[in-house]
Design a protein around this motif. Structure first.
Motif, short mmCIF file in Angstrom:
data_model
loop_
_atom_site.label_atom_id
_atom_site.label_comp_id
_atom_site.label_asym_id
_atom_site.label_seq_id
_atom_site.Cartn_x
_atom_site.Cartn_y
_atom_site.Cartn_z
N ASP A 314 31.17 42.02 -16.10
CA ASP A 314 29.78 42.43 -15.96
C ASP A 314 29.23 41.98 -14.61
O ASP A 314 28.52 42.73 -13.93
CB ASP A 314 28.93 41.84 -17.09
CG ASP A 314 29.22 42.49 -18.43
OD1 ASP A 314 29.88 43.55 -18.43
OD2 ASP A 314 28.82 41.93 -19.46
N SER A 315 29.55 40.73 -14.21
CA SER A 315 29.07 40.21 -12.92
C SER A 315 29.64 41.03 -11.77
O SER A 315 28.94 41.34 -10.80
CB SER A 315 29.49 38.74 -12.76
OG SER A 315 28.89 37.95 -13.76
N SER A 316 30.93 41.39 -11.89
CA SER A 316 31.57 42.19 -10.85
C SER A 316 30.91 43.56 -10.72
O SER A 316 30.69 44.06 -9.62
CB SER A 316 33.06 42.35 -11.18
OG SER A 316 33.69 43.17 -10.23
N LEU A 317 30.57 44.18 -11.86
CA LEU A 317 29.91 45.49 -11.83
C LEU A 317 28.56 45.41 -11.15
O LEU A 317 28.20 46.26 -10.34
CB LEU A 317 29.75 46.01 -13.27
CG LEU A 317 31.01 46.49 -13.98
CD1 LEU A 317 30.67 46.84 -15.43
CD2 LEU A 317 31.60 47.70 -13.27
N VAL A 318 27.81 44.35 -11.50
CA VAL A 318 26.47 44.18 -10.91
C VAL A 318 26.58 44.03 -9.39
O VAL A 318 25.81 44.65 -8.63
CB VAL A 318 25.76 42.97 -11.52
CG1 VAL A 318 24.49 42.64 -10.74
CG2 VAL A 318 25.43 43.22 -12.98
N GLU A 319 27.55 43.22 -8.95
CA GLU A 319 27.73 43.00 -7.51
C GLU A 319 28.09 44.30 -6.79
O GLU A 319 27.58 44.60 -5.70
CB GLU A 319 28.82 41.96 -7.28
CG GLU A 319 28.40 40.54 -7.66
CD GLU A 319 29.54 39.55 -7.53
OE1 GLU A 319 30.62 39.96 -7.04
OE2 GLU A 319 29.36 38.38 -7.90
N GLN A 320 28.99 45.10 -7.40
CA GLN A 320 29.41 46.35 -6.78
C GLN A 320 28.25 47.34 -6.66
O GLN A 320 28.07 48.01 -5.63
CB GLN A 320 30.54 46.98 -7.60
CG GLN A 320 31.86 46.22 -7.52
CD GLN A 320 32.94 46.90 -8.33
OE1 GLN A 320 33.34 48.03 -8.03
NE2 GLN A 320 33.42 46.22 -9.36
N ILE A 321 27.44 47.41 -7.73
CA ILE A 321 26.30 48.34 -7.71
C ILE A 321 25.25 47.88 -6.70
O ILE A 321 24.63 48.70 -6.01
CB ILE A 321 25.70 48.47 -9.13
CG1 ILE A 321 26.69 49.20 -10.04
CG2 ILE A 321 24.37 49.23 -9.08
CD1 ILE A 321 26.28 49.25 -11.49
N GLN A 322 25.06 46.54 -6.59
CA GLN A 322 24.11 46.02 -5.61
C GLN A 322 24.55 46.37 -4.18
O GLN A 322 23.72 46.76 -3.34
CB GLN A 322 23.97 44.51 -5.77
CG GLN A 322 23.16 44.09 -7.00
CD GLN A 322 23.14 42.59 -7.19
OE1 GLN A 322 23.97 41.86 -6.65
NE2 GLN A 322 22.17 42.12 -7.98
N LYS A 323 25.84 46.22 -3.91
CA LYS A 323 26.37 46.56 -2.59
C LYS A 323 26.22 48.05 -2.31
O LYS A 323 25.86 48.48 -1.21
CB LYS A 323 27.83 46.15 -2.49
CG LYS A 323 28.06 44.65 -2.44
CD LYS A 323 29.54 44.32 -2.39
CE LYS A 323 29.76 42.81 -2.35
NZ LYS A 323 31.21 42.47 -2.35
N LEU A 324 26.48 48.84 -3.36
CA LEU A 324 26.37 50.30 -3.23
C LEU A 324 24.92 50.69 -2.95
O LEU A 324 24.65 51.57 -2.10
CB LEU A 324 26.88 50.96 -4.52
CG LEU A 324 27.12 52.46 -4.49
CD1 LEU A 324 28.23 52.80 -3.50
CD2 LEU A 324 27.50 52.96 -5.87
N ASN A 325 24.01 50.04 -3.65
CA ASN A 325 22.60 50.33 -3.47
C ASN A 325 22.13 49.98 -2.05
O ASN A 325 21.31 50.68 -1.44
CB ASN A 325 21.78 49.55 -4.50
CG ASN A 325 20.33 49.97 -4.53
OD1 ASN A 325 20.03 51.15 -4.76
ND2 ASN A 325 19.42 49.04 -4.29
N ILE A 332 23.61 54.65 4.90
CA ILE A 332 25.02 54.81 5.23
C ILE A 332 25.68 55.85 4.33
O ILE A 332 26.58 56.58 4.75
CB ILE A 332 25.76 53.45 5.12
CG1 ILE A 332 25.17 52.46 6.14
CG2 ILE A 332 27.26 53.60 5.34
CD1 ILE A 332 25.71 51.06 6.03
N ILE A 333 25.20 55.94 3.07
CA ILE A 333 25.69 56.98 2.15
C ILE A 333 24.51 57.79 1.63
O ILE A 333 23.37 57.31 1.61
CB ILE A 333 26.48 56.38 0.97
CG1 ILE A 333 25.59 55.44 0.14
CG2 ILE A 333 27.73 55.66 1.46
CD1 ILE A 333 26.26 54.93 -1.12
N THR A 334 24.79 59.05 1.22
CA THR A 334 23.73 59.92 0.69
C THR A 334 23.44 59.58 -0.76
O THR A 334 24.20 58.84 -1.42
CB THR A 334 24.18 61.39 0.78
OG1 THR A 334 25.30 61.59 -0.08
CG2 THR A 334 24.56 61.75 2.21
N LYS A 335 22.36 60.14 -1.29
CA LYS A 335 21.98 59.94 -2.67
C LYS A 335 23.07 60.45 -3.61
O LYS A 335 23.39 59.83 -4.64
CB LYS A 335 20.65 60.62 -2.97
CG LYS A 335 20.11 60.34 -4.36
CD LYS A 335 18.73 60.95 -4.55
CE LYS A 335 18.16 60.60 -5.91
NZ LYS A 335 16.80 61.16 -6.10
#
Length: 347
Positions: A314-325, A332-335
């Motif tokens: 769960d922590s890993s998912l949150v970190e990945q989504i935060q970085k993506l956001n 840098i990336i589109t919607k």
């Protein structure tokens, strides 16, 4: 079935050992091999080795030798933690020749005399005939009779009736021995190499199936009505944080012969490849639990890593989504790319 000989042998060993002696007042107690247990306030601690037990009952030596390949040798320990001195008295008596003689004379023989009397047997037959008026008992086999008696003992009315007959003996026993809250621990003294090798060859689902198969065989061999509930016993097999397999159950199997209820927790694992078994039982003021967690916590053997893995994921998912956001907010990336990447992470 030869493939699972050690697993079956170990299950049989549990039944042998589940049925000792120093008072110690301490918050925690070192029980060997670097393991500690917690002793609740005002509880009593008892310990006896199989070596001491064999010294008192030499005839046990041949039986115990059958379990040596499971790591249950003469150095194995039986430990009891109880909330009162009367429980101490029982384990003191049941592990001494004079105590066994007293138990037999004062408690066992009166029960046998009562429940093998002609009067009692005739009353059982009357009950059977009343419940099964169309059965021919004269031509019935012993196995068929045992099955019918098992069904009869499961009937609530019959439980109440037999409970009433049995109550005077229970009251007499409880007056001398008092079982409210206690934990029984068995610790092996040698690595259970054969058992662990056998278990490591199996999937957990196969272990579960094999245990239920053994329960079925046990019931078919004995026809004991109290073993019927084993067929529906709820237990879990997982690995702890040490990557050791454990079996745990808080399914409190109740005796079909009496109406009194109790809480029960069973835990079985290995530590340094040696067997560790704990059984906690509570019959009064239980609040839907036993003392198992309190007693066993210092051993750190019952730490399920399932939640840790889930929390880490769960922590890993949150970190990945935060970085993506952050990438999306910085342009840098589109919607659309953000949505696709987020969906991929969550999946």
């Amino acid at each position: 079935m030869r493939k699972y000989q050690y697993m079956h042998k170990f299950l049989a060993a549990l039944l042998f050992f589940l049925f000792c002696c120093i008072n110690v007042e301490a918050k925690t107690k070192n029980i060997g091999d670097g393991l500690k247990i917690n002793i609740p306030n005002k509880y009593q601690y008892f310990e006896i080795s199989l070596r001491q037990l064999v010294a008192r009952f030499p005839d046990l030596a041949s039986d115990i030798s059958d379990f040596e390949d499971l790591g249950l040798g003469l150095g194995s320990k039986l430990i009891v933690i109880a909330d009162n001195a009367k429980t101490i008295n029982f384990f003191d008596d049941v592990t001494s020749a004079t105590g066994i003689e007293k138990l037999n004379r004062k408690h066992l023989q009166p029960i046998i005399k009562k429940f093998t009397s002609q009067q009692f047997l005739e009353s059982v037959m009357r009950d059977l005939q009343k419940m099964y008026p169309n059965k021919n008992f004269n031509s019935m086999s012993e196995d068929e009779m045992m099955e019918l008696m098992g069904e009869m003992y499961a009937d609530p009315k019959m439980i109440k009736k037999f409970d009433k007959k049995f109550k005077p003996f229970v009251n007499k026993f409880n007056k001398e021995y008092k079982f409210q809250k206690y934990t029984v621990i068995i610790i092996g003294d040698e690595p259970a190499t054969e058992l662990l090798e056998e278990l490591n060859e199996m999937e957990i689902s196969e272990m579960r199936s094999n245990i239920y198969d053994w329960f079925d065989e046990l019931y078919e061999d004995t026809k004991d009505p109290s073993l019927l509930q084993l067929k529906e016993w709820d237990f879990q097999i997982e690995k702890n944080h040490l990557e050791n397999l454990y079996l745990y159950s808080n399914d409190s199997m109740q005796s079909p012969y009496v109406s009194s209820k109790y809480q029960q927790e069973l835990f079985l694992t290995t530590y340094k490849s040696k067997i560790f078994l704990a059984l906690s039982i509570c019959s009064k003021k239980c609040e839907d639990t036993t003392d198992f967690s309190n007693v066993i916590n210092p051993t750190k053997l019952f730490i399920d890593n399932t939640n840790d893995k889930k929390n880490n994921n769960d922590s890993s998912l949150v970190e990945q989504i935060q970085k993506l956001n952050k990438l999306y907010e910085d342009g840098i990336i589109t919607k659309e790319e953000f949505k696709k990447a987020k969906k991929k992470i969550l999946n």
